[in-house]
Write a protein that holds these residues in place. Structure first.
Motif, PDB file in Angstrom:
ATOM      1  N   UNK A 143     -38.937  -1.617   6.827  1.00 48.43           N
ATOM      2  CA  UNK A 143     -39.445  -0.379   7.126  1.00 48.43           C
ATOM      3  C   UNK A 143     -39.810  -0.326   5.869  1.00 48.43           C
ATOM      4  N   UNK A 144     -40.988  -0.372   5.112  1.00 50.18           N
ATOM      5  CA  UNK A 144     -41.522   0.116   3.901  1.00 50.18           C
ATOM      6  C   UNK A 144     -40.468   1.290   3.240  1.00 50.18           C
ATOM      7  N   UNK A 152     -39.443  -8.282   0.195  1.00 48.53           N
ATOM      8  CA  UNK A 152     -38.216  -7.425  -0.597  1.00 48.53           C
ATOM      9  C   UNK A 152     -38.191  -7.088  -1.842  1.00 48.53           C
ATOM     10  N   UNK A 153     -37.720  -6.429  -2.418  1.00 47.40           N
ATOM     11  CA  UNK A 153     -36.896  -6.630  -3.804  1.00 47.40           C
ATOM     12  C   UNK A 153     -35.897  -6.383  -4.190  1.00 47.40           C
ATOM     13  N   UNK A 154     -35.879  -7.683  -4.695  1.00 48.69           N
ATOM     14  CA  UNK A 154     -33.885  -7.258  -5.526  1.00 48.69           C
ATOM     15  C   UNK A 154     -33.685  -6.222  -6.589  1.00 48.69           C
ATOM     16  N   UNK A 192     -31.784  -5.225  -1.698  1.00 44.64           N
ATOM     17  CA  UNK A 192     -32.935  -5.400  -1.765  1.00 44.64           C
ATOM     18  C   UNK A 192     -33.460  -3.764  -1.451  1.00 44.64           C
ATOM     19  N   UNK A 193     -34.526  -3.781  -1.624  1.00 43.10           N
ATOM     20  CA  UNK A 193     -35.347  -2.287  -0.880  1.00 43.10           C
ATOM     21  C   UNK A 193     -36.921  -3.303  -0.393  1.00 43.10           C
ATOM     22  N   UNK A 225     -31.346  -1.084   0.850  1.00 41.61           N
ATOM     23  CA  UNK A 225     -31.791  -0.944   1.784  1.00 41.61           C
ATOM     24  C   UNK A 225     -31.024  -2.294   3.086  1.00 41.61           C
ATOM     25  N   UNK A 226     -31.425  -2.991   2.375  1.00 40.67           N
ATOM     26  CA  UNK A 226     -31.174  -4.388   2.846  1.00 40.67           C
ATOM     27  C   UNK A 226     -30.663  -5.353   2.091  1.00 40.67           C
ATOM     28  N   UNK A 227     -29.249  -5.990   2.585  1.00 40.63           N
ATOM     29  CA  UNK A 227     -27.545  -6.634   1.992  1.00 40.63           C
ATOM     30  C   UNK A 227     -28.725  -7.960   2.574  1.00 40.63           C
TER      31      UNK A 227
END
Length: 178
Positions: free
Chosen positions: A28-29, A109-111, A149-150, A60-62
């Motif tokens: 989710x953004x 996703x952006x690191x 990342x987000x 947010x994301x691993x």
């Protein structure tokens, strides 16, 4: 990097070290992995919440590269180190900050940085921390336990999804712990 792909996806609605594997996850953004304990615009990692709960959630994301599992001397499977996305064919740790990963049909996703491994890894598998954190020949600390990342664009992510890498423009900055 054209062969980069998702090997496994995981999430857990509670703060536990390992995350169970799923058939798919929804990103989710601006928030992360739907249904995951780390979902939110502000920090969700318990130690960071205690320090300052208003900080932006840059974790947010691993993501972890499956190739790491072959480097260590203990058995580790996707999701067991707490990652949401296990990749293959992608040198995550060598990518610069701001790299965008297009995952599957829609998600981006952006690191933001590197995971800073802690003693919980040794509680999971004794001796593993020394294998995922070390020192290189120049004396610099090397962290191998994945990247954070987000979510820029949401979407469903499944094992087998392709990952397309888009490097940032301008000067490239190495990933650092977040």
């Amino acid at each position: 990097m054209t062969s980069a792909r998702v090997v496994s996806v995981s999430r857990d609605d509670e703060h536990r070290f390992s995350k169970p594997r799923e058939d798919e996850i929804t990103l989710v953004e601006g928030l992360g992995v739907e249904g995951d304990a780390h979902f939110g615009a502000t920090v969700q990692h318990l130690s960071r919440v205690r320090r300052d709960p208003s900080q932006p959630n840059l974790r947010q994301v691993h993501l972890i590269h499956r190739e790491l599992f072959a480097e260590v001397t203990v058995d580790v499977a996707p999701g067991e180190l707490g990652e949401n996305i296990t990749t293959e064919g992608l040198d995550l740790l060598a990518l610069p900050r701001g790299t965008r990963l297009h995952v599957g049909a829609e998600a981006v996703v952006e690191l933001t940085g590197l995971r800073n491994p802690c003693v919980q890894i040794d509680r999971f598998r004794p001796g593993l921390l020394k294998q995922v954190v070390g020192v290189d020949q120049e004396g610099d600390v090397v962290r191998k336990a994945g990247a954070m990342a987000v979510v820029l664009s949401g979407g469903v992510v499944r094992p087998g999804d392709a990952i397309e890498v888009r490097l940032p423009s301008g000067p490239l900055e190495a990933l650092a712990p977040v």
